[in-house]
Enzyme design. Structure first.
Site, PDB file in Angstrom:
ATOM      1  CE  LYS A   1      -3.347   2.569   2.901  1.00 57.01           C
ATOM      2  NZ  LYS A   1      -4.173   2.577   4.118  1.00 57.01           N
TER       3      LYS A   1
ATOM      4  CG  ASP B   1      -5.529   7.900   4.729  1.00 56.57           C
ATOM      5  OD1 ASP B   1      -6.459   8.593   4.252  1.00 56.57           O
ATOM      6  OD2 ASP B   1      -5.712   6.878   5.421  1.00 56.57           O
TER       7      ASP B   1
ATOM      8  CE  LYS C   1      -6.560   8.601   8.255  1.00 57.52           C
ATOM      9  NZ  LYS C   1      -7.257   7.507   8.960  1.00 57.52           N
TER      10      LYS C   1
ATOM     11  CG  ASP D   1      -2.018   5.135   4.949  1.00 56.87           C
ATOM     12  OD1 ASP D   1      -1.867   4.054   5.546  1.00 56.87           O
ATOM     13  OD2 ASP D   1      -3.098   5.507   4.469  1.00 56.87           O
TER      14      ASP D   1
ATOM     15  CG  ASP E   1      -9.897   7.524   6.901  1.00 56.20           C
ATOM     16  OD1 ASP E   1      -8.873   7.491   6.189  1.00 56.20           O
ATOM     17  OD2 ASP E   1      -9.879   7.712   8.131  1.00 56.20           O
TER      18      ASP E   1
ATOM     19  CD  GLU F   1      -6.898   5.313   2.554  1.00 59.83           C
ATOM     20  OE1 GLU F   1      -7.846   5.460   3.330  1.00 59.83           O
ATOM     21  OE2 GLU F   1      -5.767   4.973   2.936  1.00 59.83           O
TER      22      GLU F   1
ATOM     23  NE  ARG G   1     -11.024  -1.147   3.898  1.00 57.35           N
ATOM     24  CZ  ARG G   1     -11.601  -1.368   5.076  1.00 57.35           C
ATOM     25  NH1 ARG G   1     -12.743  -2.017   5.151  1.00 57.35           N
ATOM     26  NH2 ARG G   1     -11.019  -0.974   6.180  1.00 57.35           N
TER      27      ARG G   1
HETATM   28  N1  BES Z   1      -4.326   4.368   6.938  1.00 61.72           N
HETATM   29  C1  BES Z   1      -5.475   4.147   7.727  1.00 61.72           C
HETATM   30  C2  BES Z   1      -5.253   3.122   8.831  1.00 61.72           C
HETATM   31  C3  BES Z   1      -4.456   3.590  10.023  1.00 61.72           C
HETATM   32  C4  BES Z   1      -5.036   4.414  10.961  1.00 61.72           C
HETATM   33  C5  BES Z   1      -3.207   3.116  10.237  1.00 61.72           C
HETATM   34  C6  BES Z   1      -4.319   4.801  12.072  1.00 61.72           C
HETATM   35  C7  BES Z   1      -2.483   3.482  11.352  1.00 61.72           C
HETATM   36  C8  BES Z   1      -3.043   4.331  12.282  1.00 61.72           C
HETATM   37  C9  BES Z   1      -6.613   3.639   6.849  1.00 61.72           C
HETATM   38  O1  BES Z   1      -6.644   4.131   5.569  1.00 61.72           O
HETATM   39  C10 BES Z   1      -7.849   4.024   7.519  1.00 61.72           C
HETATM   40  O2  BES Z   1      -8.108   5.188   7.620  1.00 61.72           O
HETATM   41  N2  BES Z   1      -8.632   3.054   7.972  1.00 61.72           N
HETATM   42  C11 BES Z   1      -9.840   3.315   8.668  1.00 61.72           C
HETATM   43  C12 BES Z   1     -10.840   2.294   8.209  1.00 61.72           C
HETATM   44  C13 BES Z   1     -12.227   2.558   8.712  1.00 61.72           C
HETATM   45  C14 BES Z   1     -12.780   3.819   8.082  1.00 61.72           C
HETATM   46  C15 BES Z   1     -13.092   1.381   8.391  1.00 61.72           C
HETATM   47  C16 BES Z   1      -9.574   3.185  10.144  1.00 61.72           C
HETATM   48  O3  BES Z   1      -8.846   2.302  10.571  1.00 61.72           O
HETATM   49  O4  BES Z   1     -10.099   4.020  10.896  1.00 61.72           O
HETATM   50 ZN    ZN Z   2      -4.894   4.737   4.752  1.00 62.77          ZN
HETATM   51 MN    MN Z   3      -7.695   5.989   5.466  1.00 60.83          MN
END
Ligand code: BES
Ligand code: ZN
Ligand code: MN
Length: 500
Positions: free
Chosen positions: A269, A274, A281, A292, A351, A353, A355
């Site tokens: 990835k 992000d 966020k 990210d 968010d 994104e 996947r």
């Molecule tokens: N890059 C983030 C995941 C992340 C968050 C990694 C904090 C490390 C620390 C990912 O793109 C994301 O935002 N995931 C969301 C998914 C949710 C919206 C289902 C998350 O984990 O909040």
């Molecule tokens: Zn992300």
């Molecule tokens: Mn995200």
């Protein structure tokens, strides 16, 4: 760093510095004993003064001891002899290297590999020595005007002393492996630590091209948005639509193995920033979302290690890279996009994104007819809640592959822990309007993210590494860790039958 493995009589070795281990209660290691004898017991005499007892973290530099052919002798505390484990050993090597970096000596003999470490073969000990020593050279000050931390006379050459001369060849290989892994980790850290305004998808593409320069077995191909459109990558492109930086699909093809050998494909990835998109966020800590792209960085690091070692394996790195920003043209909650595979996706949270870009990269990977596919992604905050920062989350549709990766993590001190990918979780992704939703609700966020990816990997042996908790440290020691380059390289070395 340059490594040479030697064996023989330590008292006859000339050096700018020789490093010896001292255990608790001033107990001398074998080389320390031999050197002590050669200088008429001076070392034990000095230790009797009590400035150093051999506890872990202690050190003492001695100069020009009569009767010895080393200019300096560096005593490193190793703690209780019976309790010395891989962690304590790494600490000792790192301490020695840090002290030498501050000294004027640019070459040194390390006798530390002679120490016996619980449950560690000579191969592992030597590899860990090289890994720790090379890794301690990493500095995060690239963009500081004053490089205060940079050593003026860095250590350049380490002679590793081992007791069994029959094992020199194996140990030299171990040293090369450790050095290459550490260089891969350093590359991954460097890319991770770079800010989002410098490390863009285009920057990553340029770095891939650079990696291929001079590496005859590595070919790099960069797909632009136009080409991705032709391939039908509507999911990936929907994420980059909200950004002014064009997305890139970076393909790095390393052909070290036999022509007919099926490749291992690593998909990383590469979200260079992000912000969450329209599902923005919160501000505190948002800077950390420059990390990210650490999955991508680990693919770069692992490929570099493979190139450096010339591993006899076919390995393909696939890096989908984009930013995720809020914009007038960005994905909106409720939008429905069509993936390359044809599945329609309802984007309920912009968010989620990672996947969305990974699914198209995974579908693209099918064309390589891989033996196995492993994706590496900072995918879910839920993984940090579940496993903290010690273990990478592992989910897979294949038990043998999962075991291989768990084992590699264990051996490389870069652990992963498996979570279930049971069918029971799949309905959480049901959508009223599309084939699948991009989020699965509050519960089991790491698992439902993997469930999403599993819809695109049915034809392949596939594993997913969620490195959200392991790829970087927060707080005072904020910085990329280079994980899981060690795990991945160990996985490949083992596949080549080269792990000792
Ligand atoms: N890059 C983030 C995941 C992340 C968050 C990694 C904090 C490390 C620390 C990912 O793109 C994301 O935002 N995931 C969301 C998914 C949710 C919206 C289902 C998350 O984990 O909040
Ligand atoms: Zn992300
Ligand atoms: Mn995200």
């Amino acid at each position: 760093m340059h490594y040479i493995v030697k064996s023989g009589d330590i008292t006859q070795q000339k050096s700018a510095c020789t490093v010896i281990g001292i255990f608790s209660k001033c107990k001398l290691s074998a080389s320390a004993m031999a050197l002590d004898e050669a200088c008429n017991g001076q070392i034990s005499q000095i230790l009797k003064k009590g400035d150093m007892e051999g506890e872990s973290g202690q050190s003492l530099m001695l100069y020009d001891l009569p009767g010895l052919s080393c200019e300096r002798l560096l005593l490193i505390g190793c703690g209780k002899q019976s309790e010395l484990d891989a962690k304590g050993y790494q600490k000792a090597v790192t301490l020695a290297t840090e002290i030498l970096n501050e000294s004027r000596a640019t070459a040194a003999i390390y006798t530390l590999p002679e120490l016996e470490i619980a449950e560690c073969s000579l191969y592992q000990v030597v590899r860990d020595t090289a890994l720790s020593a090379t890794a301690s050279h990493y500095r995060a000050d690239r963009l500081k005007s004053e490089k205060k931390d940079e050593p003026k006379h860095p250590l350049k050459k380490i002679i590793l002393f081992i007791s069994d001369s029959k094992q020199i060849k194996l140990a030299q290989q171990a040293a090369n492996h450790g050095n290459a892994i550490a260089n891969g980790i350093s590359l991954a850290k460097e890319l991770g630590d770079l800010p989002g305004n410098i490390c863009t998808p285009t920057h990553l593409a340029d770095r891939a091209t650079e990696l291929a320069k001079g590496a005859s077995k590595l070919k790099v191909d960069i797909l632009e948005e136009k080409q991705m459109e032709k391939l039908g990558m509507g999911s990936l492109l929907s994420v980059s639509k909200g950004s002014r930086q064009p997305a890139k699909l970076i393909i790095m093809n390393y052909t070290g193995g036999k022509k007919d050998q099926k490749p291992v494909v690593l998909v990383g990835k590469g979200l260079t920033f992000d912000a969450g998109g329209i599902s923005l966020k919160p501000s505190p800590g948002m800077d950390e979302m420059k990390y990210d792209m650490c999955g991508a960085a680990s693919v770069f690091g692992t490929l570099q290690a493979c190139v450096e070692l010339g591993l006899p394996i076919n390995l393909i790195g696939v890096v989908p890279s984009s930013e995720n920003l809020p914009d007038g043209d960005a994905n909106k909650p409720g939008d429905i996009v069509t993936s390359m595979q044809g599945l329609t996706i309802e984007i309920l949270n912009t968010d989620a994104e990672g996947r969305l870009i990974l699914c198209d990269a995974l579908t693209y990977s099918e064309r390589f007819e891989p033996d196995v596919v492993v994706d590496i992604a900072t995918l879910t905050g839920a993984c940090v809640v579940a496993l903290g920062s010690h273990a990478t989350g592992l989910l897979s549709n294949n038990d043998a592959l999962a075991d291989e990766l768990l084992d590699a993590g264990q051996h490389a001190n870069d652990k992963a822990w498996r979570l279930p990918l049971w069918d029971e979780y799949q309905p959480q992704l049901d959508s009223n309007f599309a084939d699948i939703a991009n989020i699965g609700g509050k519960e089991a966020g790491t698992i439902t993210a993997a469930c999403f990816l599993s819809r695109f990997t049915k034809k392949m042996k596939w594993a997913h590494l969620d490195i959200a908790g392991t790829a970087w440290n927060s707080g005072k020691s904020k910085g990329a860790t280079g994980r899981p380059v060690s795990l991945l390289t160990q996985f490949l070395l083992k596949r080549c039958g080269l792990d000792g």
